[in-house]
Scaffold this motif. Structure first.
Motif, PDB file in Angstrom:
ATOM      1  N   SER A  58     -56.533 -41.223 -12.645  1.00  0.00           N
ATOM      2  CA  SER A  58     -57.223 -40.810 -11.424  1.00  0.00           C
ATOM      3  C   SER A  58     -56.793 -41.535 -10.162  1.00  0.00           C
ATOM      4  N   ALA A  59     -56.057 -42.638 -10.272  1.00  0.00           N
ATOM      5  CA  ALA A  59     -55.719 -43.413  -9.080  1.00  0.00           C
ATOM      6  C   ALA A  59     -54.420 -44.160  -9.306  1.00  0.00           C
ATOM      7  N   ILE A  60     -53.698 -44.412  -8.203  1.00  0.00           N
ATOM      8  CA  ILE A  60     -52.425 -45.113  -8.280  1.00  0.00           C
ATOM      9  C   ILE A  60     -52.325 -46.087  -7.112  1.00  0.00           C
ATOM     10  N   ALA A  61     -51.719 -47.243  -7.377  1.00  0.00           N
ATOM     11  CA  ALA A  61     -51.511 -48.262  -6.358  1.00  0.00           C
ATOM     12  C   ALA A  61     -50.102 -48.824  -6.512  1.00  0.00           C
ATOM     13  N   VAL A  62     -49.574 -49.359  -5.425  1.00  0.00           N
ATOM     14  CA  VAL A  62     -48.239 -49.960  -5.450  1.00  0.00           C
ATOM     15  C   VAL A  62     -48.356 -51.432  -5.820  1.00  0.00           C
ATOM     16  N   ILE A  63     -47.563 -51.858  -6.793  1.00  0.00           N
ATOM     17  CA  ILE A  63     -47.472 -53.280  -7.135  1.00  0.00           C
ATOM     18  C   ILE A  63     -46.344 -53.930  -6.340  1.00  0.00           C
ATOM     19  N   ASP A  64     -45.148 -53.355  -6.451  1.00  0.00           N
ATOM     20  CA  ASP A  64     -43.977 -53.864  -5.733  1.00  0.00           C
ATOM     21  C   ASP A  64     -42.984 -52.726  -5.577  1.00  0.00           C
ATOM     22  N   ASP A  65     -41.748 -53.018  -5.240  1.00  0.00           N
ATOM     23  CA  ASP A  65     -40.766 -51.972  -4.970  1.00  0.00           C
ATOM     24  C   ASP A  65     -40.421 -51.139  -6.201  1.00  0.00           C
ATOM     25  N   GLU A  66     -40.667 -51.669  -7.384  1.00  0.00           N
ATOM     26  CA  GLU A  66     -40.308 -50.956  -8.606  1.00  0.00           C
ATOM     27  C   GLU A  66     -41.497 -50.438  -9.394  1.00  0.00           C
ATOM     28  N   ARG A  67     -42.688 -51.029  -9.199  1.00  0.00           N
ATOM     29  CA  ARG A  67     -43.793 -50.741 -10.118  1.00  0.00           C
ATOM     30  C   ARG A  67     -45.041 -50.240  -9.393  1.00  0.00           C
ATOM     31  N   GLN A  68     -45.797 -49.442 -10.137  1.00  0.00           N
ATOM     32  CA  GLN A  68     -47.081 -48.924  -9.672  1.00  0.00           C
ATOM     33  C   GLN A  68     -48.148 -49.253 -10.716  1.00  0.00           C
ATOM     34  N   LEU A  69     -49.402 -49.189 -10.305  1.00  0.00           N
ATOM     35  CA  LEU A  69     -50.517 -49.418 -11.216  1.00  0.00           C
ATOM     36  C   LEU A  69     -51.367 -48.157 -11.245  1.00  0.00           C
ATOM     37  N   ILE A  70     -51.632 -47.657 -12.439  1.00  0.00           N
ATOM     38  CA  ILE A  70     -52.402 -46.424 -12.616  1.00  0.00           C
ATOM     39  C   ILE A  70     -53.727 -46.741 -13.309  1.00  0.00           C
ATOM     40  N   ALA A  71     -54.818 -46.196 -12.759  1.00  0.00           N
ATOM     41  CA  ALA A  71     -56.131 -46.281 -13.405  1.00  0.00           C
ATOM     42  C   ALA A  71     -56.285 -45.075 -14.311  1.00  0.00           C
ATOM     43  N   ALA A  72     -56.415 -45.330 -15.614  1.00  0.00           N
ATOM     44  CA  ALA A  72     -56.474 -44.268 -16.609  1.00  0.00           C
ATOM     45  C   ALA A  72     -57.732 -44.397 -17.461  1.00  0.00           C
ATOM     46  N   GLU A  73     -57.889 -43.475 -18.393  1.00  0.00           N
ATOM     47  CA  GLU A  73     -59.130 -43.416 -19.163  1.00  0.00           C
ATOM     48  C   GLU A  73     -59.319 -44.613 -20.084  1.00  0.00           C
ATOM     49  N   ASP A  74     -58.251 -45.357 -20.389  1.00  0.00           N
ATOM     50  CA  ASP A  74     -58.375 -46.508 -21.276  1.00  0.00           C
ATOM     51  C   ASP A  74     -58.038 -47.831 -20.600  1.00  0.00           C
ATOM     52  N   GLY A  75     -57.823 -47.816 -19.282  1.00  0.00           N
ATOM     53  CA  GLY A  75     -57.527 -49.059 -18.586  1.00  0.00           C
ATOM     54  C   GLY A  75     -56.479 -48.896 -17.504  1.00  0.00           C
ATOM     55  N   LEU A  76     -55.895 -50.018 -17.118  1.00  0.00           N
ATOM     56  CA  LEU A  76     -54.872 -50.049 -16.077  1.00  0.00           C
ATOM     57  C   LEU A  76     -53.493 -50.115 -16.711  1.00  0.00           C
ATOM     58  N   HIS A  77     -52.598 -49.253 -16.226  1.00  0.00           N
ATOM     59  CA  HIS A  77     -51.242 -49.175 -16.758  1.00  0.00           C
ATOM     60  C   HIS A  77     -50.221 -49.441 -15.661  1.00  0.00           C
ATOM     61  N   VAL A  78     -49.221 -50.240 -15.983  1.00  0.00           N
ATOM     62  CA  VAL A  78     -48.098 -50.445 -15.080  1.00  0.00           C
ATOM     63  C   VAL A  78     -47.108 -49.308 -15.311  1.00  0.00           C
ATOM     64  N   ARG A  79     -46.696 -48.669 -14.221  1.00  0.00           N
ATOM     65  CA  ARG A  79     -45.741 -47.561 -14.294  1.00  0.00           C
ATOM     66  C   ARG A  79     -44.459 -47.931 -13.576  1.00  0.00           C
ATOM     67  N   ASP A  80     -43.337 -47.775 -14.257  1.00  0.00           N
ATOM     68  CA  ASP A  80     -42.039 -47.932 -13.608  1.00  0.00           C
ATOM     69  C   ASP A  80     -41.795 -46.685 -12.764  1.00  0.00           C
TER      70      ASP A  80
END
Length: 292
Positions: A58-80
């Protein structure tokens, strides 16, 4: 379609939500929660790319130039961002298959407020959490549908709502941590009025822009809770606004067709699409989230 709004993306999401613009990548990201999809589109007229996800998110945030953080049904996931590879960073209600993430946003200090709710939208099974530099805390339990999580530009104020209750709250925050420092107070009482308080974002002047579910509108509220203006949306279930563009001066809003009858869908052919509103704003870019 009117002169006040145009279609930014014509893909009709069942439950379009969580738009966030990344100025470094010049892309808007958003979700179809029900469809388990992440969508991205380069500003202003790139091709929309749709990514299938293994979960409801449901939500996405920027971590750095390569990675994002996604809020999902089971927790927070780092996305390349380049490959789409996902790795769970922290579990949130992972042992409860009946809940999922909903409205979430990054505080100016880099803390992440994450809302959860029941997948069937019933009861008060959800909560609002705070995540910062590896630490997770539950701030508010017994939430039905968390929405309107957003913050003043200086980080001293947080806003949130439990949508079915019709009250938009504000609470004082520590600007260095994003943690509440007082008790929530009612900022806006919307009970008995048309539609429901859904997603919100605050601009550089402290104006809160709220998407009104079942109201087909985006309302602008001053820091003193005075209605400044209302912008119509050609889909009754408008869900969440976001600032876009290289100077954050434009605004889009997502929408949903979830729950609409066949008759209502015929009368709302643009339900679920993402719209560009004909308004110039003093927007802000979302801060990067601090995970460690």
């Amino acid at each position: 379609m009117t002169d006040d709004v145009s279609i930014f993306c014509d893909i009709a999401c069942e439950l379009g939500e969580g738009p966030a613009y990344d100025p470094d990548r010049n892309r808007l990201y958003w979700f179809d929660i029900s469809g388990k999809k992440l969508l991205e589109k380069a500003w202003p007229d790139g091709t929309t790319v749709v990514h299938d996800l293994p979960f409801m998110a449901s939500a996405i945030a920027v971590i750095d130039d390569e990675r994002q953080l996604i809020a999902a049904e089971d927790g927070l996931h780092v996305r390349d961002a380049a490959s789409g590879r996902l790795e769970r960073l922290v579990a949130i209600e992972a042992d409860n298959p009946l809940t999922r993430a909903n409205d979430s946003r990054v505080h100016p200090c880099g803390a992440f407020w994450i809302g959860t709710m029941a997948k069937d939208e019933g009861g008060s099974a959800g909560s609002i959490y705070w995540f910062f530099k590896g630490e997770l805390r539950r701030l508010y339990p017994d939430i039905g549908i968390p929405n309107s999580i957003c913050f003043s530009p200086d980080g001293h104020i947080a806003y949130f709502t439990d949508t079915p209750k019709g009250l938009l709250h504000r609470v004082a925050c520590d600007p260095s941590t994003g943690l509440p420092t007082g008790e929530p107070a009612v900022f806006l009482d919307w009970r008995g009025k048309k539609g429901f308080i859904d997603g919100s974002v605050v601009d550089a002047d402290g104006v809160l822009w709220n998407a009104r579910w079942a109201g087909g509108a985006v309302d602008a509220w001053s820091p003193d809770a005075e209605l400044i203006r209302t912008l119509s949306v050609p889909a009754s279930q408008s869900t969440c606004p976001a600032f876009v563009g290289p100077d954050a001066s434009r605004m889009i809003v997502t929408s949903a067709w979830k729950g609409l009858s066949e008759e209502k869908r015929r009368s709302q052919p643009h339900a679920g699409k993402t719209f560009l509103l004909d308004v110039t704003v003093r927007g802000r870019f979302e801060p990067r989230v601090k995970i460690a």
